[in-house]
Design an enzyme around this catalytic site. Structure first.
Site, mmCIF file in Angstrom:
data_model
loop_
_atom_site.group_PDB
_atom_site.id
_atom_site.type_symbol
_atom_site.label_atom_id
_atom_site.label_comp_id
_atom_site.label_asym_id
_atom_site.label_seq_id
_atom_site.Cartn_x
_atom_site.Cartn_y
_atom_site.Cartn_z
ATOM 1 N N LYS A 1 103.952 35.369 88.491
ATOM 2 C CA LYS A 1 104.105 36.149 89.718
ATOM 3 C C LYS A 1 102.886 35.953 90.619
ATOM 4 C CE LYS A 1 104.597 40.866 91.373
ATOM 5 N NZ LYS A 1 104.830 42.275 91.060
ATOM 6 N N GLU B 1 95.729 32.217 81.534
ATOM 7 C CA GLU B 1 96.454 31.516 80.460
ATOM 8 C C GLU B 1 97.445 30.519 81.059
ATOM 9 O OE1 GLU B 1 96.063 34.797 80.703
ATOM 10 O OE2 GLU B 1 95.759 35.728 78.729
ATOM 11 N N GLY C 1 106.340 42.284 86.936
ATOM 12 C CA GLY C 1 106.383 41.175 85.987
ATOM 13 C C GLY C 1 107.344 41.416 84.830
ATOM 14 N N ARG C 2 107.258 42.595 84.210
ATOM 15 C CA ARG C 2 108.091 42.853 83.024
ATOM 16 C C ARG C 2 109.531 43.195 83.396
ATOM 17 N NH1 ARG C 2 103.996 46.221 83.793
ATOM 18 N NH2 ARG C 2 104.361 48.433 84.237
ATOM 19 N N GLU D 1 103.618 48.677 78.255
ATOM 20 C CA GLU D 1 102.891 48.396 79.491
ATOM 21 C C GLU D 1 103.324 49.363 80.593
ATOM 22 O OE1 GLU D 1 101.220 44.240 80.572
ATOM 23 O OE2 GLU D 1 103.005 44.409 81.819
ATOM 24 N N HIS E 1 113.319 43.828 53.716
ATOM 25 C CA HIS E 1 112.587 43.232 52.590
ATOM 26 C C HIS E 1 111.106 43.106 52.912
ATOM 27 C CE1 HIS E 1 116.364 42.379 50.540
ATOM 28 N NE2 HIS E 1 116.823 42.214 51.769
ATOM 29 N N LYS F 1 90.564 41.418 80.767
ATOM 30 C CA LYS F 1 90.596 40.148 81.516
ATOM 31 C C LYS F 1 89.248 39.897 82.178
ATOM 32 C CE LYS F 1 95.398 40.223 83.214
ATOM 33 N NZ LYS F 1 96.201 40.333 84.417
HETATM 34 O O1 F6P Z 1 98.293 41.058 82.199
HETATM 35 C C1 F6P Z 1 99.504 41.713 82.337
HETATM 36 C C2 F6P Z 1 100.408 41.010 83.297
HETATM 37 O O2 F6P Z 1 100.023 41.262 84.590
HETATM 38 C C3 F6P Z 1 101.851 41.423 83.074
HETATM 39 O O3 F6P Z 1 102.170 42.599 83.682
HETATM 40 C C4 F6P Z 1 102.567 40.236 83.581
HETATM 41 O O4 F6P Z 1 103.889 40.218 83.136
HETATM 42 C C5 F6P Z 1 101.728 39.123 83.016
HETATM 43 O O5 F6P Z 1 100.394 39.610 83.092
HETATM 44 C C6 F6P Z 1 101.842 37.796 83.700
HETATM 45 O O6 F6P Z 1 101.490 37.866 85.039
HETATM 46 P P1 F6P Z 1 101.856 36.711 86.027
HETATM 47 O O7 F6P Z 1 103.335 36.582 86.083
HETATM 48 O O8 F6P Z 1 101.270 37.101 87.350
HETATM 49 O O9 F6P Z 1 101.230 35.429 85.517
#
Ligand code: F6P
Length: 534
Positions: free
Chosen positions: A196, A202, A254-255, A340, A371, A500
Site C-alpha cells: 500500500k 521488507e 492494509g488488512r 492489529e 494431535h 520499525k
Molecule cells: O506494519 C504493519 C502494516 O502497516 C500492516 O498494517 C500492513 O498490512 C503491512 O504493514 C504492509 O504494509 P504495506 O502494504 O504498506 O507494505
C-alpha cells in the site's frame, strides 16, 4: 457501555458454577434459539454459557453499532487518528454508489477492477508473456495485509486454481525469497510488488532482490513487474510501467485490502470470474450486516460472543479451528485482522480503555491440532474458547468417507469440551481396566476432563469462492462491531511503528557503527551476532 459491561460481569458471577449442559436441560430449544443463520452460513453458539439474560444484555451493548455502521458504509472518516474513511466494502460492491467528500468513488474502483481483470486474463491466456514466453509463475512480494489475504485465499481456493503457479514472499529473511525463487525461470516469471505504502522495508528489499535476480536473465526486468499500491508516485519512481500499476485509495486499510488490487495474485490464480464470486460472497455478507436485525445479525452475534468470552469471562485467548485443511492460513489471517485492529489500549478519544481489548487469536486446522495442542484446551488450567469451522461437504466426492471422519471429529471436539468427563466416569473406566485402590484413584484423576468449555461452530455448505468471501467479510464486520462496542479505532495500527523505527537504529550496531542510545542487553546481543556471524 461500562454500566452494561458491569451488569454482564455481575450476571456472569451470579451464574456461579453453572454448566453449559444445564442450559440445554432448561431449554429444549437452545440448539436452535442460540444459533444464527445467514445465506447458507450457520453459527451455533449454544455451547457457550450465554443464557437468555446474558444475550439480552449483550444485545444492549450493540446499540451504537447501527450509527457507526452507517458511517462506515457511507464513507465518513471513521478512522479518526488517520483522518480517513473506511471503505474496503466499496471494492466488492461494484454495482453500488459511494461518495467520499462528495465524490463518487465507484467509477475509479470499477475501472481498476476492469484493468485487473484484463491483465489477469492476459497473464492466464498467454497474451501477456515474459521475455522467455508464457508466464508459468507469479511471485507476490508483500507483507501483512499485502500478503496474508491473497496467500490465505489462494490456498483456500486451490480447486479453482487453474492459472500459473503463485508464490508468496513476505519475510525480510532472505531465506524466504531464496526458497521461493529457487527453481523458477526468471524469463517466465511475473513479480507483483504489493505494498500500500510502497515503503515497507521488507517488501522493498525483497523487490530489489527479485529485480536483481530477474536482471541476470532478461534484458528488461521491469517489464515483468507489476505493482499494487496507493503510492503510484513511488511505483513510477521504482520503474514500473503505469500500465501494470493497480492503485487504490488510502481508505482501504492494509488488512482489509484483498478485495481490490492486492487480490491480483489470487485473481490470476483462480481467474476473474471466480474472483468476482469471492467478491459477491463478501457483498452478500455486507448486505446482511447492514439489514439484519441485531439479534439475527451474524457479525453482531459473533462479536457479542467474543466480547462475552474476553471482556466478561476474562478468557485471554481464542482458538480458531477450521476443520477445513484449505483454510490452514485463515488463523494467521484472522490474527492480523483482529489483533492489529483491536489490540489497542486507548479509546478513540485517547482515554484509557476501561476494559481488556482483543484476545490473542491463534489456531491450526483440525484434525492436526487435536494431535498437538488440544491437550491444553481440554485439560489445561485456562479456558480457551474455540471457534470451530466446518463445511457440510468436501470438494472431493470420491473422498466423502474422509470428510465424514473430519466432520465427526469436529463435532466430537465441541461436544467433548462441553461435556467433559467426571471423576466418577474416569474411575469406572479404570476399574474396567482392573485398577484398584490408590492406583485407581491416581490414574483416574489424570483422565478427568473438566468440561464446561465453550465453543462456537460455523457451518457452511462447501468452501467455494463465494463462501470464502462470506466468511472473511463476516470476520471483518465482527472485528468492526467489537471495536465499536469497545470504543476503539479498529483501523489504525500505531503499535507496529516503534519496532520499525528501532530496527533502523539497531542496524548500525550490527555493522559495528556508532549507534548511541541502546540498552546493554541489545548492545551485547548485537556484538554477539557480529562475533558469531563473522
Ligand atoms: O506494519 C504493519 C502494516 O502497516 C500492516 O498494517 C500492513 O498490512 C503491512 O504493514 C504492509 O504494509 P504495506 O502494504 O504498506 O507494505
Amino acid at each position: 457501555m461500562t454500566t452494561i459491561f458491569s451488569a454482564l460481569i455481575q450476571h456472569r458471577q451470579a451464574q456461579g458454577d453453572l454448566h453449559i449442559l444445564d442450559l440445554f436441560a432448561a431449554d429444549p430449544d437452545r440448539a436452535t434459539t442460540f444459533s444464527t443463520s445467514a445465506d447458507g452460513l450457520v453459527l451455533d453458539w449454544s455451547k457457550t454459557a450465554i443464557d437468555a439474560g446474558a444475550r439480552d444484555l449483550l444485545l444492549d451493548l450493540a446499540a451504537p453499532v447501527a450509527a457507526r455502521r452507517e458511517a462506515m458504509f457511507t464513507g465518513q472518516r471513521i478512522n479518526e487518528t488517520e483522518d480517513r474513511a473506511v471503505l474496503h466494502t466499496a471494492l466488492r460492491n461494484l454495482q453500488g454508489s459511494v461518495t467520499v467528500d462528495g465524490q463518487d468513488v465507484m467509477p475509479a474502483i470499477r475501472a481498476t477492477h476492469a484493468r485487473m481483470s484484463d491483465f489477469a486474463r492476459a497473464v492466464r491466456d498467454g497474451s501477456f508473456t515474459g521475455q522467455g514466453g508464457r508466464i508459468t509463475d507469479v511471485v507476490n512480494i508483500g507483507i501483512g495485509g499485502s500478503d496474508l489475504g491473497p496467500a490465505m485465499a489462494t490456498r483456500a481456493l486451490s480447486p479453482w486454481h487453474d492459472g500459473p503457479r503463485v508464490h508468496f514472499v513476505s519475510n525480510v529473511d532472505g531465506a524466504d525469497i531464496a526458497d521461493a525463487l529457487a527453481g523458477l525461470d526468471p524469463a517466465t516469471t511475473l513479480v507483483i510488488v504489493a505494498s500500500k505504502t510502497f515503503t515497507t522495508i521488507e517488501t522493498m528489499t525483497n523487490a530489489e532482490t527479485a529485480r536483481a535476480w530477474m536482471a541476470q536473465a532478461v534484458s528488461d526486468p521491469a517489464a515483468q513487474f507489476a505493482a499494487l499500491s496507493s503510492a503510484t508516485d513511488r511505483t513510477g519512481a521504482w520503474g514500473i510501467d503505469p500500465a501494470r500499476v493497480f492503485g487504490f485509495e488510502d481508505w482501504v486499510g492494509g488488512r482489509y485490502s484483498m478485495w481490490g488490487p492486492i487480490g491480483l495474485s489470487l485473481m490470476i490464480a483462480i481467474g476473474p470470474e471466480a474472483f468476482d464470486d469471492f467478491l459477491s460472497g463478501a457483498a452478500a455478507m455486507d448486505q446482511h450486516f447492514q439489514t439484519a436485525p441485531l439479534a439475527d445479525n451474524l457479525p453482531v452475534i459473533l462479536a457479542l460472543v467474543g466480547l462475552w468470552h474476553n471482556q466478561v469471562c476474562g478468557y485471554g485467548s481464542r482458538a480458531v479451528l477450521p476443520y477445513d485443511n484449505r483454510l490452514a492460513r485463515l488463523p494467521a489471517y484472522l490474527q492480523q485482522l483482529e489483533m492489529e485492529s483491536n489490540g489497542k489500549r486507548v479509546a478513540m478519544d485517547g482515554s484509557d480503555l476501561p476494559f481488556a481489548s482483543g484476545p490473542v487469536i491463534w489456531g491450526e486446522p483440525g484434525t492436526n491440532g487435536q494431535h498437538a495442542f488440544y491437550q491444553l484446551i481440554h485439560q489445561g488450567t485456562q479456558v480457551i474458547p474455540c471457534e470451530f469451522m466446518l463445511a457440510a461437504r468436501g470438494h472431493e466426492p470420491e473422498l466423502a468417507h474422509q470428510h465424514l471422519l473430519l466432520a465427526a471429529n469436529c463435532l466430537a471436539q465441541s461436544e467433548a469440551l462441553m461435556r467433559g468427563r467426571s471423576l466418577d466416569e474416569a474411575r469406572d473406566l479404570m476399574r474396567a481396566k482392573g485398577l484398584t485402590g490408590a492406583e485407581l484413584e491416581r490414574q483416574s484423576r489424570h483422565r478427568v476432563f473438566p468440561g464446561n468449555r465453550p465453543s462456537t461452530t460455523l457451518l457452511y455448505r462447501e468452501l467455494t469462492p463465494r463462501t470464502l468471501g462470506q466468511i472473511v467479510a463476516l470476520y471483518e464486520h465482527r472485528v468492526f462491531v467489537e471495536g465499536v462496542i469497545l470504543g476503539i479505532n479498529s483501523f489504525d495500527q500505531w503499535g507496529v511503528e516503534l519496532g520499525k523505527e528501532l530496527a533502523l537504529k539497531v542496524a548500525p550496531l550490527l555493522e559495528d557503527q556508532p549507534a548511541p542510545g541502546h540498552d546493554p542487553s541489545t548492545e551485547r546481543l548485537a556484538a554477539l551476532v557480529r562475533q558469531l556471524g563473522a
